[in-house]
Design an enzyme around this catalytic site. Structure first.
Site, short mmCIF file in Angstrom:
data_model
loop_
_atom_site.label_atom_id
_atom_site.label_comp_id
_atom_site.label_asym_id
_atom_site.label_seq_id
_atom_site.Cartn_x
_atom_site.Cartn_y
_atom_site.Cartn_z
N CYS A 121 82.15 39.32 -20.69
CA CYS A 121 83.15 38.56 -21.44
C CYS A 121 82.62 38.08 -22.78
CB CYS A 121 83.63 37.37 -20.62
SG CYS A 121 84.79 36.31 -21.51
N HIS A 169 109.43 18.12 -29.69
CA HIS A 169 110.29 18.93 -30.55
C HIS A 169 109.89 18.73 -32.00
CE1 HIS A 169 113.91 20.86 -32.09
NE2 HIS A 169 114.06 19.80 -32.91
N THR A 177 77.93 39.71 -10.40
CA THR A 177 77.33 40.72 -11.27
C THR A 177 78.33 41.42 -12.19
OG1 THR A 177 77.46 42.19 -9.35
CG2 THR A 177 75.33 41.19 -9.83
N GLY A 178 79.63 41.15 -12.05
CA GLY A 178 80.60 41.65 -13.00
C GLY A 178 80.90 43.13 -12.89
N ASP A 193 84.58 40.19 -10.96
CA ASP A 193 84.89 41.61 -10.97
C ASP A 193 84.22 42.36 -9.82
OD1 ASP A 193 86.19 40.95 -13.27
OD2 ASP A 193 85.09 42.31 -14.58
N GLY A 234 89.97 51.13 -17.66
CA GLY A 234 89.65 50.09 -16.69
C GLY A 234 88.16 49.87 -16.54
N TYR A 268 95.58 46.34 -20.83
CA TYR A 268 95.18 45.24 -21.72
C TYR A 268 94.23 45.72 -22.82
CZ TYR A 268 96.82 42.07 -18.01
OH TYR A 268 97.58 41.41 -17.08
#
Length: 580
Positions: free
Chosen positions: A113, A532, A217-218, A396, A350, A257
């Site tokens: 990341c 607002h 460990t991702g 992950d 991916g 993504y």
């Protein structure tokens, strides 16, 4: 892709590093001024479950001596393998709970990341957003602005991304050091129950013991067979974030993504983009209605074309003056369709779990497509389907939800458990975002997923939508393209999913995700007040538009706050108005 689990909120006050409860947690009546306790409000969605199974889990954690200071002769209360966002979040929470903690990293602190993903990509997207706005002459003129010949320095843009990654990496490292987390460097292997070995090439390995171990460990980019990576003309997101070149024509394999965000970057910097998608539609992971609108806003007006229903069976890097060659085959028949010649190809198909070499075979754990099998509490399961005591896997590497903030949330949940407090993370409450211009965000179920669930469980689904074109702040920014979509149960008001495409959608989604996490229903959240004019009023209008099924004998009188809440408010008034 998202896992379903029940939400739970711990009733125990957060312990300080020494294990003592904070002063705020010992207020009269056990009421926390910031974040009122669920049992005080008599809120079913927040009340702590006292089922025998959950109590048994908490007792087991306490019996195993999970809490610091319980003895046992271990080097650490907790060892975390991997210092990415998930490991970092777990480490900081462990220190707060009084656990002696070490984190082992074989590369650099921050993981994917910070170094090769979320963080540097946002720096590039910040540049692309400004470039896109400056080049939009109609947008500028409509606001009375004049801009001539905007340009960019490629190396300066690359340096911005790299410098941001370095800064965040330093922040993460310093935060752990300041709190007393031991940062150990080297490749780590689990050698037995509650024991790991780590070390760097050319130095002697060291063994340490830990009462509990978390695998964090991702993942790494997934590269399909037949694709040759040279890092220059055929590359993954790891290479693309360095921005060593801006090709005139780039093919992006995959329209999720990663692919969408890089298409935003490259087109803003002048490239032409071709998407290659194996499924029959672009953006297959998104709500279909949102994907259709996103295609109209993010793809059709830009220099982007696409091929759907095809595989890139072979990709050859550019060399000897020849371009990158991409052979496309039909996804169903596997017949050759055509060969593309482009300047570069980004592989955005991916990510794959990074779990090789962990020594899982030493504890009878077999991965599934590389993912470490876990239960709803992130406890690792062995080959026989049994829980491996004191071993957890987050992020992950377990494949439940491959997002950095999901990894951190899982890590915090695990620390809660090993501190003697049972906790189950509701993955359906975890938001996701795609940082294109405009942004896309979502939480919970897509409409098809919600309708499938409704068919199985026998309830009705309602869908309401609001437009950014009706929002004052969006119109002031000349950014009226976008919608928000709410999917909910028409009988109970339960929020099943929220999807947003529009300006700052990634920031707006959290009101919805928190509502799902806390069990707030549309009939309650519709009374929340929004400033607002703000973009948050898009969600305000969305929740107000929700209608429930009429009930026989429904009380037509105005809704009043529940009696337990009135009692709490009365108590707080007395508490703060009494003499010091």
């Amino acid at each position: 892709m998202q896992s379903t689990a029940a939400v739970s909120v711990s009733a125990s006050a957060t312990a300080s590093r020494g294990g003592a409860r904070s002063e705020a947690a010992r207020r009269p009546g056990g009421v926390r001024v910031c974040g009122l306790r669920g049992e005080a409000l008599a809120c079913p969605s927040l009340r702590i479950s006292q089922s025998p199974a959950r109590l048994a889990v908490a007792r087991a954690a306490a019996t195993n001596g999970a809490v610091a200071g319980s003895g046992g002769g271990f080097d650490y209360d907790l060892v975390i393998i991997g210092a990415g966002v998930g490991g970092h979040g777990a480490a900081l929470h462990a220190v707060e709970e009084g656990l002696k903690t070490a984190i082992i990293e074989g590369d650099v602190v921050g993981g994917t990341c910070v170094n090769r993903g979320c963080v540097p990509s946002k720096a590039l997207l910040a540049v692309s957003g400004r470039m896109r706005e400056l080049h939009d002459e109609h947008h500028m003129k409509s606001m009375g602005l004049q801009v001539s010949s905007p340009g960019y320095d490629r190396q300066g843009v690359a340096d911005h991304a790299n410098n941001l990654a370095l800064k965040i990496r330093s922040n993460l490292t310093n935060s752990m050091k300041a709190l007393g987390v031991d940062i150990l460097t080297g490749v780590c292997t689990i050698v037995g129950k509650q024991k790991v070995r780590y070390g760097k090439a050319g130095s002697q390995d060291k063994e340490i013991t830990a009462r509990n171990i978390i695998i964090a460990t991702g993942s790494v980019p997934f590269v399909p067979k037949g694709i040759e990576i040279d890092g220059k003309t055929v590359f993954t997101s790891d290479h693309a974030l360095k921005l060593e070149s801006v090709p005139d024509w780039i093919a992006i394999v995959g329209s999720g993504y990663i692919g969408l965000e890089f298409s935003d970057v490259y087109t803003a910097l002048g490239s032409e983009v071709t998407f290659i998608e194996a499924l029959d539609q672009l953006m297959p992971g998104f709500d279909p209605e949102i994907a259709k609108l996103a295609q109209r806003v993010l793809i059709n007006p830009r220099k982007i074309d696409y091929h759907t229903g095809v595989f890139a069976s072979k990709i050859t890097p550019a060399k000897d003056g020849k371009p990158v060659l991409i052979e496309l085959i039909d996804a169903k028949t596997k017949e050759h369709k055509e060969t593309l010649e482009v300047d570069a190809a980004l592989i955005a198909t991916g990510r794959a779990p990074f779990t090789k070499g962990l020594g899982l075979e030493n504890i009878n754990v077999v991965t599934q497509r590389g993912f470490v099998p876990v239960d709803e509490r992130m406890r690792v399961m062995d080959a026989d389907g049994n829980v491996v005591p004191n071993l957890y896997c987050i992020g992950d590497a377990n494949g439940k939800l491959m997002l950095a903030h999901a990894a951190s949330a899982q890590g915090i949940s695990v620390v809660e458990q090993i501190s003697g407090k049972d906790h189950i993370l509701n993955h359906l409450s975890i938001p996701a975002a795609c940082f294109t211009h405009p942004e896309i965000s979502m939480v919970g179920l897509t409409e098809p997923q919600a309708r499938e669930k409704a068919d199985k469980e026998g309830f009705e689904v309602n869908v309401v939508k609001t437009s950014f074109k009706a929002n004052t702040k969006a119109l002031a920014e000349n950014e009226g393209d976008g919608i928000a979509k709410l999917i909910y149960r028409s009988d109970t008001g339960e929020i099943l999913g929220v999807h947003i495409l529009g300006l700052h959608a990634a920031d707006l989604i959290h009101e919805a995700s928190n509502a799902i996490a806390l069990g707030t229903r549309v009939q309650d959240i519709k009374y929340a007040v929004h400033a607002h004019p703000t973009l948050s009023e898009v969600l305000d209008e969305l929740f107000k538009a929700a209608k429930l099924q009429p009930r026989e004998g429904r009380d037509s009188k105005p809704r009043q706050p529940p009696q337990p809440l009135l009692k709490v408010l009365s108590f707080l008034t007395t508490l703060f108005s009494s003499p010091k």
